[in-house]
Design a protein around this motif. Structure first.
Motif, PDB file in Angstrom:
ATOM      1  N   ALA A  89      -6.974   5.824   0.472  1.00  0.00           N
ATOM      2  CA  ALA A  89      -6.224   7.004   0.011  1.00  0.00           C
ATOM      3  C   ALA A  89      -5.255   6.679  -1.120  1.00  0.00           C
ATOM      4  CB  ALA A  89      -5.455   7.598   1.183  1.00  0.00           C
ATOM      5  N   THR A  90      -5.221   5.415  -1.565  1.00  0.00           N
ATOM      6  CA  THR A  90      -4.284   5.036  -2.642  1.00  0.00           C
ATOM      7  C   THR A  90      -4.794   5.509  -4.001  1.00  0.00           C
ATOM      8  OG1 THR A  90      -5.369   2.904  -2.855  1.00  0.00           O
ATOM      9  CG2 THR A  90      -3.418   2.966  -1.462  1.00  0.00           C
ATOM     10  N   GLY A  91      -3.860   5.684  -4.921  1.00  0.00           N
ATOM     11  CA  GLY A  91      -4.229   6.013  -6.303  1.00  0.00           C
ATOM     12  C   GLY A  91      -4.605   7.456  -6.537  1.00  0.00           C
ATOM     13  N   ARG A  92      -4.433   8.296  -5.531  1.00  0.00           N
ATOM     14  CA  ARG A  92      -4.764   9.722  -5.704  1.00  0.00           C
ATOM     15  C   ARG A  92      -3.915  10.548  -4.747  1.00  0.00           C
ATOM     16  NH1 ARG A  92      -8.209  10.915  -1.331  1.00  0.00           N
ATOM     17  NH2 ARG A  92      -8.949   9.037  -0.302  1.00  0.00           N
ATOM     18  N   ASP A  93      -4.016  11.858  -4.876  1.00  0.00           N
ATOM     19  CA  ASP A  93      -3.294  12.743  -3.976  1.00  0.00           C
ATOM     20  C   ASP A  93      -4.056  12.792  -2.644  1.00  0.00           C
ATOM     21  OD1 ASP A  93      -2.047  14.750  -2.629  1.00  0.00           O
ATOM     22  OD2 ASP A  93      -1.913  16.114  -4.324  1.00  0.00           O
ATOM     23  N   ALA A  94      -3.446  12.222  -1.586  1.00  0.00           N
ATOM     24  CA  ALA A  94      -4.136  12.119  -0.303  1.00  0.00           C
ATOM     25  C   ALA A  94      -3.791  13.276   0.640  1.00  0.00           C
ATOM     26  CB  ALA A  94      -3.784  10.781   0.354  1.00  0.00           C
ATOM     27  N   CYS A 150       0.816  -1.216   0.000  1.00  0.00           N
ATOM     28  CA  CYS A 150       0.000   0.000   0.000  1.00  0.00           C
ATOM     29  C   CYS A 150       0.853   1.271   0.000  1.00  0.00           C
ATOM     30  CB  CYS A 150      -0.909  -0.042   1.227  1.00  0.00           C
ATOM     31  SG  CYS A 150      -1.920   1.415   1.441  1.00  0.00           S
ATOM     32  N   TRP A 151       0.710   2.062  -1.062  1.00  0.00           N
ATOM     33  CA  TRP A 151       1.442   3.331  -1.164  1.00  0.00           C
ATOM     34  C   TRP A 151       0.451   4.496  -1.116  1.00  0.00           C
ATOM     35  CZ3 TRP A 151       5.490   2.980  -5.747  1.00  0.00           C
ATOM     36  CH2 TRP A 151       6.352   1.914  -5.506  1.00  0.00           C
ATOM     37  N   VAL A 152       0.838   5.547  -0.441  1.00  0.00           N
ATOM     38  CA  VAL A 152       0.014   6.760  -0.471  1.00  0.00           C
ATOM     39  C   VAL A 152       0.874   7.948  -0.911  1.00  0.00           C
ATOM     40  CG1 VAL A 152      -1.762   6.086   1.219  1.00  0.00           C
ATOM     41  CG2 VAL A 152       0.355   7.134   2.029  1.00  0.00           C
ATOM     42  N   VAL A 153       0.232   8.901  -1.547  1.00  0.00           N
ATOM     43  CA  VAL A 153       0.936  10.096  -2.037  1.00  0.00           C
ATOM     44  C   VAL A 153       0.449  11.296  -1.227  1.00  0.00           C
ATOM     45  CG1 VAL A 153       1.329  11.598  -4.018  1.00  0.00           C
ATOM     46  CG2 VAL A 153       1.176   9.128  -4.356  1.00  0.00           C
ATOM     47  N   ILE A 154       1.384  11.902  -0.486  1.00  0.00           N
ATOM     48  CA  ILE A 154       1.030  13.067   0.336  1.00  0.00           C
ATOM     49  C   ILE A 154       2.035  14.178   0.058  1.00  0.00           C
ATOM     50  CG2 ILE A 154       0.688  13.921   2.705  1.00  0.00           C
ATOM     51  CD1 ILE A 154       0.274  10.864   3.460  1.00  0.00           C
ATOM     52  N   ASP A 155       1.521  15.309  -0.337  1.00  0.00           N
ATOM     53  CA  ASP A 155       2.334  16.506  -0.560  1.00  0.00           C
ATOM     54  C   ASP A 155       3.537  16.234  -1.482  1.00  0.00           C
ATOM     55  OD1 ASP A 155       2.758  19.171  -0.268  1.00  0.00           O
ATOM     56  OD2 ASP A 155       3.835  19.014   1.634  1.00  0.00           O
ATOM     57  N   GLY A 156       3.282  15.556  -2.582  1.00  0.00           N
ATOM     58  CA  GLY A 156       4.329  15.305  -3.574  1.00  0.00           C
ATOM     59  C   GLY A 156       5.311  14.206  -3.218  1.00  0.00           C
ATOM     60  N   LYS A 157       5.064  13.538  -2.076  1.00  0.00           N
ATOM     61  CA  LYS A 157       5.970  12.446  -1.698  1.00  0.00           C
ATOM     62  C   LYS A 157       5.201  11.123  -1.686  1.00  0.00           C
ATOM     63  CE  LYS A 157       9.414  14.900   1.018  1.00  0.00           C
ATOM     64  NZ  LYS A 157       9.971  15.028   2.375  1.00  0.00           N
TER      65      LYS A 157
END
Ligand code: HEM
Length: 134
Positions: free
Chosen positions: A50-55, A22-29
């Protein structure tokens, strides 16, 4: 010495959307939170959701503490590649978009042949009438 940051596209990150991966994208990271799912005080479901989008917005809305923000750095695996096109349709357009202008002109002429023919015809009639007057 410059640090080497691994870049991931959103498309790539969105493929990691399961409990084991599971990966999440927060603030460009990009964060790999696979090992953190069971320990996350907010629950594993919010992270999976929250995966697959800008969280970023959801992360900020949850009002995470300073400790949470420090803790998350341990899960950072790279940054979001923002140079790749977010609008794939633009890429498709540019691929299909022909730059063969002479061929285009011929195609257009074939399609709208009546327009130049009418112009030539009218010119001939006008010239003939003009000559007869003289
Ligand atoms: C690496 C990423 C993350 C870490 C390390 C993390 C860590 C934490 C921690 C330590 C807490 C306990 C409260 C606090 O200390 O602030 C918490 C609560 C929470 N987190 Fe996260 N979090 C992460 C990502 C996310 C994301 C992406 C979301 C939403 C999409 C989220 C939603 C929540 C919610 C809803 C709570 C509960 C808040 C409450 O009960 O008041 N977290 N998180």
């Amino acid at each position: 010495m410059p640090t080497l940051t691994k870049l991931y596209t959103m498309q790539e990150a969105s493929q990691h959307n399961t409990k084991d991966n599971c990966w999440v994208v927060i603030d460009g990271k990009v964060y790999d939170v696979s090992t953190y799912l069971d320990d996350h005080p907010g629950g594993d479901d919010v992270l999976l959701d929250a995966t697959g989008r800008d969280a970023t917005e959801d992360f900020e809305d949850a009002g995470h503490s300073k400790t949470a923000r420090e803790e998350m750095e341990a899960f950072c695996i790279g940054e979001l590649d923002t140079t790749s096109s977010d609008l794939p349709e633009l890429e498709i357009f540019s691929k299909n978009h022909s730059t063969d202008y002479p061929k285009k002109l011929v195609d257009l002429t074939k399609r709208y042949w009546a327009v130049p023919a009418a112009v030539v015809g009218i010119s001939v009639v006008v010239a003939a009438l003009h000559l007869r007057k003289k």
